[in-house]
Design an enzyme around this catalytic site. Sequence first.
Site, PDB file in Angstrom:
ATOM      1  CE  LYS A  13      -2.218  -0.986   3.847  1.00 43.72           C
ATOM      2  NZ  LYS A  13      -1.622  -2.270   4.234  1.00 43.72           N
ATOM      3  NE  ARG A  88      -3.922  -1.277  10.377  1.00 43.40           N
ATOM      4  CZ  ARG A  88      -2.900  -0.760   9.694  1.00 43.40           C
ATOM      5  NH1 ARG A  88      -2.974   0.444   9.201  1.00 43.40           N
ATOM      6  NH2 ARG A  88      -1.803  -1.462   9.511  1.00 43.40           N
ATOM      7  NE  ARG A 127       7.770  -2.826   5.889  1.00 45.00           N
ATOM      8  CZ  ARG A 127       6.480  -2.545   6.046  1.00 45.00           C
ATOM      9  NH1 ARG A 127       5.722  -2.275   5.002  1.00 45.00           N
ATOM     10  NH2 ARG A 127       5.947  -2.582   7.246  1.00 45.00           N
ATOM     11  NE  ARG A 154       6.673  -0.360  10.216  1.00 41.93           N
ATOM     12  CZ  ARG A 154       5.489  -0.366   9.613  1.00 41.93           C
ATOM     13  NH1 ARG A 154       5.314   0.302   8.497  1.00 41.93           N
ATOM     14  NH2 ARG A 154       4.492  -1.059  10.113  1.00 41.93           N
ATOM     15  NE  ARG A 165       2.604  -4.935  11.273  1.00 43.56           N
ATOM     16  CZ  ARG A 165       3.700  -4.785  10.535  1.00 43.56           C
ATOM     17  NH1 ARG A 165       4.857  -5.295  10.955  1.00 43.56           N
ATOM     18  NH2 ARG A 165       3.665  -4.148   9.408  1.00 43.56           N
TER      19      ARG A 165
HETATM   20  P1  ADP Z   1       1.382  -1.964   8.095  1.00 37.72           P
HETATM   21  O1  ADP Z   1       0.269  -1.706   7.118  1.00 37.72           O
HETATM   22  O2  ADP Z   1       2.639  -2.406   7.440  1.00 37.72           O
HETATM   23  O3  ADP Z   1       0.990  -2.800   9.276  1.00 37.72           O
HETATM   24  P2  ADP Z   1       1.198   0.758   9.107  1.00 37.72           P
HETATM   25  O4  ADP Z   1       2.341   1.678   9.001  1.00 37.72           O
HETATM   26  O5  ADP Z   1      -0.031   1.065   8.307  1.00 37.72           O
HETATM   27  O6  ADP Z   1       1.814  -0.625   8.738  1.00 37.72           O
HETATM   28  O7  ADP Z   1       0.736   0.609  10.627  1.00 37.72           O
HETATM   29  C1  ADP Z   1       1.627   0.299  11.669  1.00 37.72           C
HETATM   30  C2  ADP Z   1       0.888   0.224  12.999  1.00 37.72           C
HETATM   31  O8  ADP Z   1       0.276   1.500  13.297  1.00 37.72           O
HETATM   32  C3  ADP Z   1      -0.272  -0.757  13.062  1.00 37.72           C
HETATM   33  O9  ADP Z   1       0.151  -2.066  13.379  1.00 37.72           O
HETATM   34  C4  ADP Z   1      -1.142  -0.145  14.166  1.00 37.72           C
HETATM   35  O10 ADP Z   1      -0.625  -0.402  15.444  1.00 37.72           O
HETATM   36  C5  ADP Z   1      -0.991   1.330  13.903  1.00 37.72           C
HETATM   37  N1  ADP Z   1      -2.033   1.833  12.990  1.00 37.72           N
HETATM   38  C6  ADP Z   1      -1.834   2.341  11.738  1.00 37.72           C
HETATM   39  N2  ADP Z   1      -2.997   2.688  11.153  1.00 37.72           N
HETATM   40  C7  ADP Z   1      -3.979   2.401  12.063  1.00 37.72           C
HETATM   41  C8  ADP Z   1      -5.397   2.495  12.080  1.00 37.72           C
HETATM   42  N3  ADP Z   1      -6.069   2.982  11.015  1.00 37.72           N
HETATM   43  N4  ADP Z   1      -6.062   2.085  13.188  1.00 37.72           N
HETATM   44  C9  ADP Z   1      -5.427   1.613  14.245  1.00 37.72           C
HETATM   45  N5  ADP Z   1      -4.091   1.468  14.315  1.00 37.72           N
HETATM   46  C10 ADP Z   1      -3.358   1.857  13.235  1.00 37.72           C
END
Ligand code: ADP
Length: 207
Positions: A13, A88, A127, A154, A165
């Site tokens: 994404k 999400r 990654r 990360r 996750r």
């Molecule tokens: P990825 O899609 O690779 O898991 P992100 O950078 O989108 O990584 O998100 C990393 C973390 O940030 C998630 O595991 C969560 O803890 C938090 N997070 C990100 N976006 C949201 C969201 N929309 N709602 C709740 N938590 C979020």
Amino acid sequence: MNIVLLGAPGAGKGTQAEKLIEAYDIAHISTGDILRASVKAGTPLGLEAKSYMDAGELVPDSVVIGLVKERLQEEDAEGGSILDGFPRTAAQAEALSSELEAMGRGIDFAIAVNVDPEVIVGRLCNRRLCKVCGYIGNVDDAVCPLCGGEMFQRDDDNPEVVRNRLDVYEKSTAPLIDYYRGAGILVEVNGELSPNEVFANIQSIIN
Ligand code: ADP
Ligand code: ZN
């Protein structure tokens, strides 16, 4: 134009969002990036979010919804936005729809980037990101191919957290695919192709 990018962590994404904002004049709204910036800045919000993120759990809806509402008001989002990592949960999806509606806007496409879970685990554990420009690469990149910057991993890209996750994704986020299908705006792309091929497919949908 407002586009929601759906897909498991590691589906690509972020990579597609970068390509989209380069090609179209729209804002990149990544809740993950916003949260990581808050963690880095050590704000109260960052401190609260960090424990959830380190465990691979979702940050509470109230927090994330507030962040996105604010971000949507910013000037660069006037022409539209790419929502990356948001919504999400069903509550986030409802909040996004009503917020956009209140602003006289709507979601044009919800693009699901599909990748097999087996492929995801490998991608996330390998990654690596550029400390300087944010380039998303992998363990083979000794330095950033774009700017020569140092690459790092990360905190949540380790096997144990990755597994959680993915579980959280299946349980809370995957149902949104049906939600947007029901709304008639879902399109699905194969996320296992090369980034440029995935992008070409997304562009053919948008145009
Ligand atoms: P990825 O899609 O690779 O898991 P992100 O950078 O989108 O990584 O998100 C990393 C973390 O940030 C998630 O595991 C969560 O803890 C938090 N997070 C990100 N976006 C949201 C969201 N929309 N709602 C709740 N938590 C979020
Ligand atoms: Zn770089």
